[in-house]
Design a protein around this motif. Structure first.
Motif, PDB file in Angstrom:
ATOM      1  N   GLY A   1      34.644  61.346 -27.973  1.00 59.24           N
ATOM      2  CA  GLY A   1      34.003  62.234 -28.935  1.00 59.24           C
ATOM      3  C   GLY A   1      34.631  63.608 -29.024  1.00 59.24           C
ATOM      4  O   GLY A   1      34.121  64.482 -29.734  1.00 59.24           O
ATOM      5  N   ASP A   2      35.739  63.811 -28.325  1.00 59.67           N
ATOM      6  CA  ASP A   2      36.366  65.133 -28.307  1.00 59.67           C
ATOM      7  C   ASP A   2      36.988  65.459 -29.656  1.00 59.67           C
ATOM      8  O   ASP A   2      37.616  64.603 -30.299  1.00 59.67           O
ATOM      9  N   ALA A   3      36.840  66.719 -30.088  1.00 60.10           N
ATOM     10  CA  ALA A   3      37.325  67.124 -31.404  1.00 60.10           C
ATOM     11  C   ALA A   3      38.835  66.978 -31.538  1.00 60.10           C
ATOM     12  O   ALA A   3      39.339  66.675 -32.617  1.00 60.10           O
ATOM     13  N   LEU A   4      39.580  67.207 -30.455  1.00 56.42           N
ATOM     14  CA  LEU A   4      41.040  67.144 -30.526  1.00 56.42           C
ATOM     15  C   LEU A   4      41.576  65.741 -30.260  1.00 56.42           C
ATOM     16  O   LEU A   4      42.571  65.326 -30.877  1.00 56.42           O
ATOM     17  N   LEU A   5      40.951  65.017 -29.370  1.00 57.07           N
ATOM     18  CA  LEU A   5      41.496  63.733 -28.922  1.00 57.07           C
ATOM     19  C   LEU A   5      40.792  62.530 -29.556  1.00 57.07           C
ATOM     20  O   LEU A   5      41.406  61.480 -29.745  1.00 57.07           O
ATOM     21  N   GLY A   6      39.518  62.690 -29.881  1.00 58.05           N
ATOM     22  CA  GLY A   6      38.754  61.549 -30.369  1.00 58.05           C
ATOM     23  C   GLY A   6      39.156  61.076 -31.752  1.00 58.05           C
ATOM     24  O   GLY A   6      38.919  59.914 -32.104  1.00 58.05           O
ATOM     25  N   SER A   7      39.761  61.955 -32.551  1.00 60.24           N
ATOM     26  CA  SER A   7      40.119  61.585 -33.920  1.00 60.24           C
ATOM     27  C   SER A   7      41.569  61.122 -34.062  1.00 60.24           C
ATOM     28  O   SER A   7      42.022  60.842 -35.174  1.00 60.24           O
ATOM     29  N   LEU A   8      42.308  61.048 -32.942  1.00 58.96           N
ATOM     30  CA  LEU A   8      43.709  60.647 -33.031  1.00 58.96           C
ATOM     31  C   LEU A   8      43.845  59.250 -33.620  1.00 58.96           C
ATOM     32  O   LEU A   8      43.078  58.342 -33.306  1.00 58.96           O
ATOM     33  N   GLY A   9      44.854  59.065 -34.454  1.00 56.18           N
ATOM     34  CA  GLY A   9      45.152  57.754 -34.994  1.00 56.18           C
ATOM     35  C   GLY A   9      45.840  56.886 -33.960  1.00 56.18           C
ATOM     36  O   GLY A   9      46.098  57.321 -32.826  1.00 56.18           O
ATOM     37  N   PRO A  10      46.171  55.649 -34.325  1.00 49.10           N
ATOM     38  CA  PRO A  10      46.863  54.760 -33.392  1.00 49.10           C
ATOM     39  C   PRO A  10      48.152  55.402 -32.871  1.00 49.10           C
ATOM     40  O   PRO A  10      48.914  55.984 -33.632  1.00 49.10           O
ATOM     41  N   ASP A  11      48.355  55.292 -31.559  1.00 55.49           N
ATOM     42  CA  ASP A  11      49.535  55.871 -30.915  1.00 55.49           C
ATOM     43  C   ASP A  11      50.722  54.938 -31.151  1.00 55.49           C
ATOM     44  O   ASP A  11      50.698  53.768 -30.769  1.00 55.49           O
ATOM     45  N   LEU A  12      51.770  55.462 -31.760  1.00 57.79           N
ATOM     46  CA  LEU A  12      52.933  54.644 -32.096  1.00 57.79           C
ATOM     47  C   LEU A  12      53.599  54.030 -30.875  1.00 57.79           C
ATOM     48  O   LEU A  12      54.296  53.020 -30.996  1.00 57.79           O
ATOM     49  N   LEU A  13      53.402  54.607 -29.700  1.00 54.31           N
ATOM     50  CA  LEU A  13      54.044  54.089 -28.491  1.00 54.31           C
ATOM     51  C   LEU A  13      53.087  53.282 -27.611  1.00 54.31           C
ATOM     52  O   LEU A  13      53.480  52.823 -26.545  1.00 54.31           O
ATOM     53  N   ALA A  14      51.859  53.095 -28.068  1.00 63.32           N
ATOM     54  CA  ALA A  14      50.890  52.349 -27.272  1.00 63.32           C
ATOM     55  C   ALA A  14      51.149  50.845 -27.392  1.00 63.32           C
ATOM     56  O   ALA A  14      51.543  50.354 -28.452  1.00 63.32           O
ATOM     57  N   ASP A  15      50.894  50.122 -26.302  1.00 65.11           N
ATOM     58  CA  ASP A  15      51.073  48.668 -26.326  1.00 65.11           C
ATOM     59  C   ASP A  15      50.184  48.012 -27.376  1.00 65.11           C
ATOM     60  O   ASP A  15      50.576  47.040 -28.010  1.00 65.11           O
ATOM     61  N   GLY A  16      48.983  48.553 -27.560  1.00 65.15           N
ATOM     62  CA  GLY A  16      48.054  47.943 -28.506  1.00 65.15           C
ATOM     63  C   GLY A  16      48.064  48.594 -29.869  1.00 65.15           C
ATOM     64  O   GLY A  16      47.032  48.616 -30.565  1.00 65.15           O
ATOM     65  N   PHE A  17      49.202  49.128 -30.295  1.00 66.51           N
ATOM     66  CA  PHE A  17      49.283  49.802 -31.591  1.00 66.51           C
ATOM     67  C   PHE A  17      48.789  48.883 -32.700  1.00 66.51           C
ATOM     68  O   PHE A  17      49.179  47.714 -32.785  1.00 66.51           O
ATOM     69  N   ASP A  18      47.948  49.435 -33.593  1.00 65.03           N
ATOM     70  CA  ASP A  18      47.334  48.666 -34.680  1.00 65.03           C
ATOM     71  C   ASP A  18      47.919  49.115 -36.016  1.00 65.03           C
ATOM     72  O   ASP A  18      47.474  50.110 -36.592  1.00 65.03           O
TER      73      ASP A  18
ATOM     74  N   VAL B   1      45.298  74.057 -22.615  1.00 66.01           N
ATOM     75  CA  VAL B   1      45.073  73.551 -21.256  1.00 66.01           C
ATOM     76  C   VAL B   1      43.569  73.443 -21.085  1.00 66.01           C
ATOM     77  O   VAL B   1      42.848  74.444 -21.182  1.00 66.01           O
ATOM     78  N   ARG B   2      43.071  72.222 -20.831  1.00 63.81           N
ATOM     79  CA  ARG B   2      41.626  72.026 -20.728  1.00 63.81           C
ATOM     80  C   ARG B   2      41.299  71.041 -19.604  1.00 63.81           C
ATOM     81  O   ARG B   2      42.093  70.135 -19.331  1.00 63.81           O
ATOM     82  N   LEU B   3      40.138  71.224 -19.002  1.00 63.94           N
ATOM     83  CA  LEU B   3      39.571  70.244 -18.099  1.00 63.94           C
ATOM     84  C   LEU B   3      38.390  69.601 -18.809  1.00 63.94           C
ATOM     85  O   LEU B   3      37.473  70.296 -19.269  1.00 63.94           O
ATOM     86  N   LEU B   4      38.408  68.271 -18.907  1.00 61.79           N
ATOM     87  CA  LEU B   4      37.378  67.533 -19.620  1.00 61.79           C
ATOM     88  C   LEU B   4      36.848  66.421 -18.734  1.00 61.79           C
ATOM     89  O   LEU B   4      37.497  66.022 -17.756  1.00 61.79           O
ATOM     90  N   ARG B   5      35.706  65.872 -19.106  1.00 61.19           N
ATOM     91  CA  ARG B   5      35.224  64.652 -18.480  1.00 61.19           C
ATOM     92  C   ARG B   5      35.795  63.458 -19.227  1.00 61.19           C
ATOM     93  O   ARG B   5      35.844  63.449 -20.455  1.00 61.19           O
ATOM     94  N   ALA B   6      36.237  62.445 -18.483  1.00 64.72           N
ATOM     95  CA  ALA B   6      36.802  61.261 -19.127  1.00 64.72           C
ATOM     96  C   ALA B   6      35.811  60.634 -20.087  1.00 64.72           C
ATOM     97  O   ALA B   6      36.187  60.104 -21.137  1.00 64.72           O
TER      98      ALA B   6
END
Length: 290
Positions: A118-135, A108-113
């Motif tokens: 550059g976030d260590a946990l979120l910034g390195s995520l690969g393409p989201d399989l459920l995203a409209d713009g999946f690559d 559980v974290r509070l971050l700035r958008a």
């Protein structure tokens, strides 16, 4: 267990109640961060990214939760009795008419958008399989970067694609008849691309709501349904092919389904030894098949 489809459904269930609403209270009982400074702000949007849930507020702050194995989000009407103990609450977010509660979330974290990229946990995520713009090309490129890693480990790496967990890993590789224990390099680009495409289609098939958006059915209830990775399954047979079926007969060939653990996290991989025979490894010096 929470995988990409679960988080997508949670975001879709919470969104109609939270988005545009003014925050009446935000408590983070298991965090050293204070949520009361967000009282009076508005919720801009609720978004799933792979296995992560993000709640954006109008002052540029983002609430990030990751459920891992134990966490759960519930949505309650104001005054409704909770289904779990208040002592297990990690987030309590109250808006007019509703209370959204996250139980037992290990992150559980509070971050700035502005810091998400550059976030260590979120910034390195690969393409989201459920995203409209999946690559899909980017997903394949990232998977190829793990050529020496067993396929069953690589496809679970959220830096490759975001959203696949143990259930989809096992079901996806079974459906494509791929050996989970062979390194990525033994597979052709076509095989890997087909696997990624099927993974996206399986997750998409499991995020269809059973009610119209905004219909209230209790704690995230209008998105509750049985996850299905098989088509046309018969009465008495599970809606998955191999996951959780160790020792039971494969629905396709009758061989006993097996389970082995993989990777540093020792995650379970269920497979059929007959439908998914071992794939011989090539020399590392050989170019990958195309």
């Amino acid at each position: 267990m929470p995988e990409g489809d679960t988080l997508f459904r949670i975001a879709a269930a919470l969104g109609p109640a939270l988005e545009g609403a003014r925050v009446l209270a935000l408590e983070l009982p298991r965090s050293d961060r204070r949520g009361d400074r967000l009282v009076g702000r508005r919720v801009e949007r609720v978004e799933a990214r792979g296995k992560n849930l993000l709640i954006f507020f109008d002052d540029g702050i983002v609430l990030h939760t990751h459920l891992r194995m134990s966490g759960a989000w519930h949505l309650y009407r104001e005054g409704e009795r909770w289904k779990r103990s208040e002592a297990s609450a990690s987030v309590i977010l109250a808006v007019p008419g509703y209370v959204a509660v996250c139980f037992r979330a290990p992150i559980v974290r509070l971050l700035r958008a502005s810091s998400l990229r550059g976030d260590a946990l979120l910034g390195s995520l690969g393409p989201d399989l459920l995203a409209d713009g999946f690559d899909p090309a980017e997903a394949l490129r990232r998977l190829r970067a793990l050529d020496e890693v067993p396929l069953g480990v690589a496809i679970m790496d959220q830096r490759v694609v975001a959203g696949i967990g143990n259930v989809y890993k096992s079901e996806l590789l079974f459906r494509k008849r791929l050996d989970p224990f062979a390194p990525v390099r033994v597979y052709s680009d076509g095989e890997l691309s087909d696997m990624i495409d099927l993974g996206r289609r399986l997750l998409q098939a499991n995020v269809e709501p059973r009610d119209a958006a905004g219909t209230y059915r209790g704690p995230t209830g209008h998105y509750l349904h049985t996850r299905t990775t098989r088509t046309g399954f018969d009465r008495g047979r599970r809606p998955v092919s191999v996951y959780g079926r160790e020792g039971h007969a494969c629905y396709e060939c009758g061989a006993a389904v097996q389970m082995r653990r993989q990777g540093t996290m020792m995650r379970s991989t269920y497979f059929c030894p007959r439908c998914q025979p071992p794939r011989a490894a090539r020399s590392a010096a050989e170019p990958p098949p195309v």
